[in-house]
Design an enzyme around this catalytic site. Structure first.
Site, short mmCIF file in Angstrom:
data_model
loop_
_atom_site.label_atom_id
_atom_site.label_comp_id
_atom_site.label_asym_id
_atom_site.label_seq_id
_atom_site.Cartn_x
_atom_site.Cartn_y
_atom_site.Cartn_z
N ASP A 175 35.58 35.62 34.85
CA ASP A 175 37.04 35.50 34.94
C ASP A 175 37.44 34.07 35.26
OD1 ASP A 175 39.75 36.35 35.05
OD2 ASP A 175 39.62 36.40 37.23
N ARG A 214 43.46 26.03 33.94
CA ARG A 214 43.27 26.20 35.38
C ARG A 214 42.33 25.14 35.95
NH1 ARG A 214 42.66 32.84 35.75
NH2 ARG A 214 44.65 33.31 34.71
#
Length: 241
Positions: free
Chosen positions: A65, A126
């Site tokens: 993830d 991110r």
């Protein structure tokens, strides 16, 4: 404290730090299975009432993830001399997340994080993606490494990011604007072969509550300084220099 005694010490498990204080993780390599649609595990997850956590000279690769998340009220977390990377395009190469949603009241006034002397390699998004908190991103290197590049640093709801003396190479949107956030550029960040957003937004971020002037280097020195030293490279993990 978790410390690898030799360079490249591989830990065959993700790390979950929850409701724990005064934690050090050092000189460790964690290899995830690669990113995929299941988005189940991060290589390291720091959450809850955790505070005073130092992650130093580690490597986080191919997280399912993500590679390193700080969420749900954790506070005073520092990342130094780490690699956050992906080696294949897995469709969810989203590395570092701060706060897991726009509605996370437990994180209000917390999630104070410093990232200094780290290398983001082959990350699509991110680097980090932040909500809440004061995030200091200083003297880091960002490289595409042949992978898909979309967004670099991204500040959203109630987040203030101070971006200082970093070097971005081939990142599509080094400073990706999100609503409700603040990204302030300070010093001499270098944007090399970038094509999209690279301007600050939202006004002033914050003043770091610590003196780091003796460690701060010019952005032009970052790449050379990190080569061969970043990651789980310590032959003497007790040496803090």
């Amino acid at each position: 404290t978790i410390i690898g005694l030799r360079p490249g010490t591989l830990l065959r498990a993700p790390i979950h730090i929850k409701d724990s204080s005064n934690v050090i993780v050092r000189n460790i390599v964690i290899q995830g299975p690669g990113s995929n649609s299941e988005q189940a595990w991060d290589n390291i997850n720091i959450e809850g009432n955790s505070k005073n956590v130092w992650i130093d000279h580690c490597e986080f690769w191919n997280g399912q993830d993500g590679n390193a998340d700080v969420v749900k009220g954790a506070d005073n977390v520092t990342f130094t001399w780490n690699i956050f990377g992906y080696t294949t395009d897995g469709g969810h190469n989203f590395s570092n997340l701060v706060a897991s949603s726009d509605n996370e009241p437990v994180s209000e006034g917390k999630l104070n994080i410093t990232l200094m002397f780290n290398h983001f390699k082959g990350v699509a998004q991110r680097q980090p993606r932040c909500r809440y908190g004061n995030i200091h991103v200083v003297n880091n290197l960002f490289t595409k490494d042949g992978m898909t590049s979309q967004n670099g640093i991204s500040a959203g709801v109630e987040c203030r990011v101070l971006i200082e003396n970093n070097h971005f190479i081939g990142i599509q949107h080094p400073v990706h604007e999100r609503s409700g956030g603040v990204s302030e550029l300070r010093g001499n960040n270098i944007f090399e072969n970038t094509s999209g957003d690279k301007s600050g937004y939202g006004g002033k971020a914050f003043e770091p509550p610590y003196d780091y002037s003796s460690y701060l280097v010019n952005a032009s020195e970052v790449k050379g300084m990190l080569e061969g030293k970043v990651g789980a490279t310590l032959t003497d993990p007790a040496n803090c220099k």
